[in-house]
Design a protein around this motif. Structure first.
Motif, PDB file in Angstrom:
ATOM      1  N   ALA A  21       0.775  -2.917  -9.824  1.00  0.00           N
ATOM      2  CA  ALA A  21      -0.179  -3.006  -8.516  1.00  0.00           C
ATOM      3  C   ALA A  21       0.355  -4.171  -7.980  1.00  0.00           C
ATOM      4  O   ALA A  21       0.062  -4.098  -6.558  1.00  0.00           O
ATOM      5  N   LYS A  22       0.816  -5.192  -8.386  1.00  0.00           N
ATOM      6  CA  LYS A  22       1.392  -6.222  -7.630  1.00  0.00           C
ATOM      7  C   LYS A  22       2.442  -5.920  -6.646  1.00  0.00           C
ATOM      8  O   LYS A  22       2.316  -6.426  -5.374  1.00  0.00           O
ATOM      9  N   ALA A  23       3.437  -4.884  -7.119  1.00  0.00           N
ATOM     10  CA  ALA A  23       4.513  -4.257  -6.243  1.00  0.00           C
ATOM     11  C   ALA A  23       3.750  -3.467  -5.083  1.00  0.00           C
ATOM     12  O   ALA A  23       4.016  -3.863  -3.637  1.00  0.00           O
ATOM     13  N   LEU A  24       2.500  -2.639  -5.465  1.00  0.00           N
ATOM     14  CA  LEU A  24       2.173  -1.997  -4.462  1.00  0.00           C
ATOM     15  C   LEU A  24       1.278  -3.053  -3.429  1.00  0.00           C
ATOM     16  O   LEU A  24       1.270  -2.713  -2.240  1.00  0.00           O
ATOM     17  N   ILE A  28       2.113  -3.322   0.674  1.00  0.00           N
ATOM     18  CA  ILE A  28       1.256  -3.033   1.743  1.00  0.00           C
ATOM     19  C   ILE A  28       1.065  -4.197   2.564  1.00  0.00           C
ATOM     20  O   ILE A  28       0.825  -4.259   3.784  1.00  0.00           O
ATOM     21  N   THR A  29       1.081  -5.623   2.048  1.00  0.00           N
ATOM     22  CA  THR A  29       0.538  -6.951   2.659  1.00  0.00           C
ATOM     23  C   THR A  29       1.889  -7.076   3.493  1.00  0.00           C
ATOM     24  O   THR A  29       1.938  -7.630   4.594  1.00  0.00           O
ATOM     25  N   LYS A  30       3.003  -7.184   2.882  1.00  0.00           N
ATOM     26  CA  LYS A  30       4.639  -7.382   3.539  1.00  0.00           C
ATOM     27  C   LYS A  30       5.350  -6.423   4.112  1.00  0.00           C
ATOM     28  O   LYS A  30       6.332  -6.788   4.493  1.00  0.00           O
ATOM     29  N   ARG A  31       4.857  -5.301   3.672  1.00  0.00           N
ATOM     30  CA  ARG A  31       5.705  -4.042   4.314  1.00  0.00           C
ATOM     31  C   ARG A  31       6.973  -3.923   3.716  1.00  0.00           C
ATOM     32  O   ARG A  31       8.222  -3.617   4.509  1.00  0.00           O
TER      33      ARG A  31
END
Length: 157
Positions: A21-24, A28-31
């Motif tokens: 989930a961290k990678a997801l 999302i936040t840093k594209r």
């Protein structure tokens, strides 16, 4: 699944799914997605908190929320969550301050090398700064882990 206990399975799945989930979240936040974030400390959600919350929830669902085992698991959850927000977060802030000093020391060493070329460069390693968690990262990890444990419970039983 007699080869692994439900609480242990919930904790493992809670940890692994929080790491992914961290990678997801980063994507999302840093594209951008950096595969190393899957194995890194820090970030949203806290996988340490997710692991112990999943363990505590699983123990509560399996053995009862009034059992001694649940009391132990809940206490462990509190200690890990406190450590993630307190000690490890402070260690990360200390690492950030040390990294500033290290950079300044490297610049001074480079100047010294220009003035005295016979001296070699001193190698100093960079300290990891993201080893702790904010309150929101820990709370997200706790909720994530509890939800994972409940989902595994529905599948397991």
């Amino acid at each position: 699944m007699d080869f692994i206990s439900y609480p242990l399975l919930a904790a493992i799945i809670g940890n692994l799914s929080a790491q992914f989930a961290k990678a997801l979240v980063q994507g999302i936040t840093k594209r951008s997605i950096a595969p190393d974030v899957i194995f890194a400390s820090g970030g949203m959600p806290s996988s340490h908190s997710a692991s112990v919350a999943a363990l505590a929830m699983a123990v509560g669902l399996q053995d009862g929320f009034d059992s001694s085992l649940f009391a132990i698991a809940l206490t462990l959850t509190g200690v890990v969550a406190y450590d993630a927000m307190g000690v490890r977060l402070a260690a990360g802030k200390h690492a950030a301050a040390l990294n500033i000093l290290v950079q300044e020391f490297k610049e001074l060493a480079e100047l010294a090398k220009e003035n005295r070329p016979d001296k070699g460069m001193i190698m100093i390693r960079h300290f990891h700064e993201r080893i702790g968690h904010s309150v929101s990262e820990v709370l997200a990890g706790l909720a994530f882990g509890a939800a994972v444990a409940y989902g595994v419970f529905k599948v397991y039983f």
